[in-house]
Design a protein around this motif. Sequence first.
Motif, PDB file in Angstrom:
ATOM      1  N   ALA A 190      -5.579 -13.133   0.131  1.00 38.16           N
ATOM      2  CA  ALA A 190      -4.116 -12.811   0.574  1.00 38.16           C
ATOM      3  C   ALA A 190      -3.193 -13.358  -0.493  1.00 38.16           C
ATOM      4  CB  ALA A 190      -3.960 -13.637   2.047  1.00 38.16           C
ATOM      5  N   THR A 207      -1.073 -13.516   5.615  1.00 38.48           N
ATOM      6  CA  THR A 207      -0.370 -12.812   4.529  1.00 38.48           C
ATOM      7  C   THR A 207       1.331 -13.491   4.877  1.00 38.48           C
ATOM      8  OG1 THR A 207      -1.444 -10.854   4.494  1.00 38.48           O
ATOM      9  CG2 THR A 207       0.882 -10.618   4.001  1.00 38.48           C
ATOM     10  N   ARG A 208       1.552 -13.541   5.875  1.00 36.77           N
ATOM     11  CA  ARG A 208       3.140 -14.210   6.363  1.00 36.77           C
ATOM     12  C   ARG A 208       3.183 -15.500   5.706  1.00 36.77           C
ATOM     13  NH1 ARG A 208       2.880 -12.211  12.740  1.00 36.77           N
ATOM     14  NH2 ARG A 208       3.905 -10.170  12.198  1.00 36.77           N
ATOM     15  N   GLU A 266       3.168 -15.390   1.795  1.00 35.44           N
ATOM     16  CA  GLU A 266       4.288 -14.768   1.294  1.00 35.44           C
ATOM     17  C   GLU A 266       5.420 -15.751   1.181  1.00 35.44           C
ATOM     18  OE1 GLU A 266       4.922 -10.886   2.951  1.00 35.44           O
ATOM     19  OE2 GLU A 266       3.433  -9.854   1.347  1.00 35.44           O
ATOM     20  N   ALA A 326      -0.901 -10.753  -2.397  1.00 34.99           N
ATOM     21  CA  ALA A 326       0.658 -10.874  -2.415  1.00 34.99           C
ATOM     22  C   ALA A 326       1.357 -11.132  -3.686  1.00 34.99           C
ATOM     23  CB  ALA A 326       0.960 -12.040  -1.584  1.00 34.99           C
ATOM     24  N   ARG A 329       1.675  -7.637  -5.163  1.00 33.24           N
ATOM     25  CA  ARG A 329       2.910  -7.081  -4.184  1.00 33.24           C
ATOM     26  C   ARG A 329       4.280  -7.582  -5.073  1.00 33.24           C
ATOM     27  NH1 ARG A 329       1.874  -8.369   0.588  1.00 33.24           N
ATOM     28  NH2 ARG A 329       0.575  -6.762   1.042  1.00 33.24           N
ATOM     29  N   GLN A 366      -5.276 -11.688   9.549  1.00 37.91           N
ATOM     30  CA  GLN A 366      -5.192 -11.478   8.146  1.00 37.91           C
ATOM     31  C   GLN A 366      -3.522 -11.050   7.733  1.00 37.91           C
ATOM     32  OE1 GLN A 366      -7.071 -11.378   5.518  1.00 37.91           O
ATOM     33  NE2 GLN A 366      -8.543 -12.376   6.910  1.00 37.91           N
TER      34      GLN A 366
END
Length: 301
Positions: free
Chosen positions: A189, A233-234, A237, A193, A196, A229
């Motif tokens: 993750a 991710t939250r 990030e 991130a 991204r 998942q």
Amino acid sequence: MREDFERIISVVSDVNEITQRLLGRPAFDRVSVPLPDLGSQAVAELRFLRTVTYCYALLIEAGRTIPAYIADVAAGYGVPLKSQYQETKEVVTNLRTTQHHNLSESARSAQIQDFTDAWFQSTCGAAPPKSPDRWNDCTQALMKACRTVVEGLHAACIRIEQDPDGSIAISDIQSRLSRDVAPHEFDRAIEVACDRFGIGSLDVVAFRNKHFAKWRMSLGVKEHIADLQLELTRLVEASLLVEPVALPITGFDLEQLGVPRGPKMKKTLEAAKNIYLGDPCSKLVLLERISNWLRTESNER
């Protein structure tokens, strides 16, 4: 001593069979470390060290999650296990640290050493043990403690399985398992991130270690997680958004470009940060861009 160890192996197997039926997975994963040599030819101190290693692998690594959850609910089934379980894990962890790692001069290291010395003193009368008999006393005590824990887990598992309302405890454990994430499971993750966000120089393991306790606590307080998942991710990030940016260059690199120390150095580093945030890049590319910026600054004067 041999009887205690054989009993541990047997009971762990029984516990795994029950939790496989109740939870769909064993309480303990496979232990890959070699078994302690309990033969008469084994050196007493080496036997103790191998026992510490095995108990650590069993209780701390192979039995990382399910045994802890069973210990939490065991008291409700008349099995006073939790304090013994926690105390044994603390003993095993500190013994492993002092016997297999180099301790620093920190206050925490001093606490670990004091704990271990006190355990040796109370167990065999010497810290550290200096005779085969005393090492054997320590091995025996450690095995008995480990045996008590796994037998307690076994007793709790049997009572949960036989309880008509045992599904309540099973559902609670399964819910906690669904929110339990091993540290390395965050790494993917983090990598996604970073890609991204255009972050190319983050130390994934260091970043994970820094934030893991906070992430795990956040997962633990949620009653239901529909998509694990997505939740990982939250969390990742959110942490990345407040993480200080580590540039691939330092003031030393700027000195090589002729930037003097002082306000000029600070201003140039700030410019490098703005350039990097706008378009993350490698060290060489950033140095080239900051060189161009320095030439522009010079021409504008």
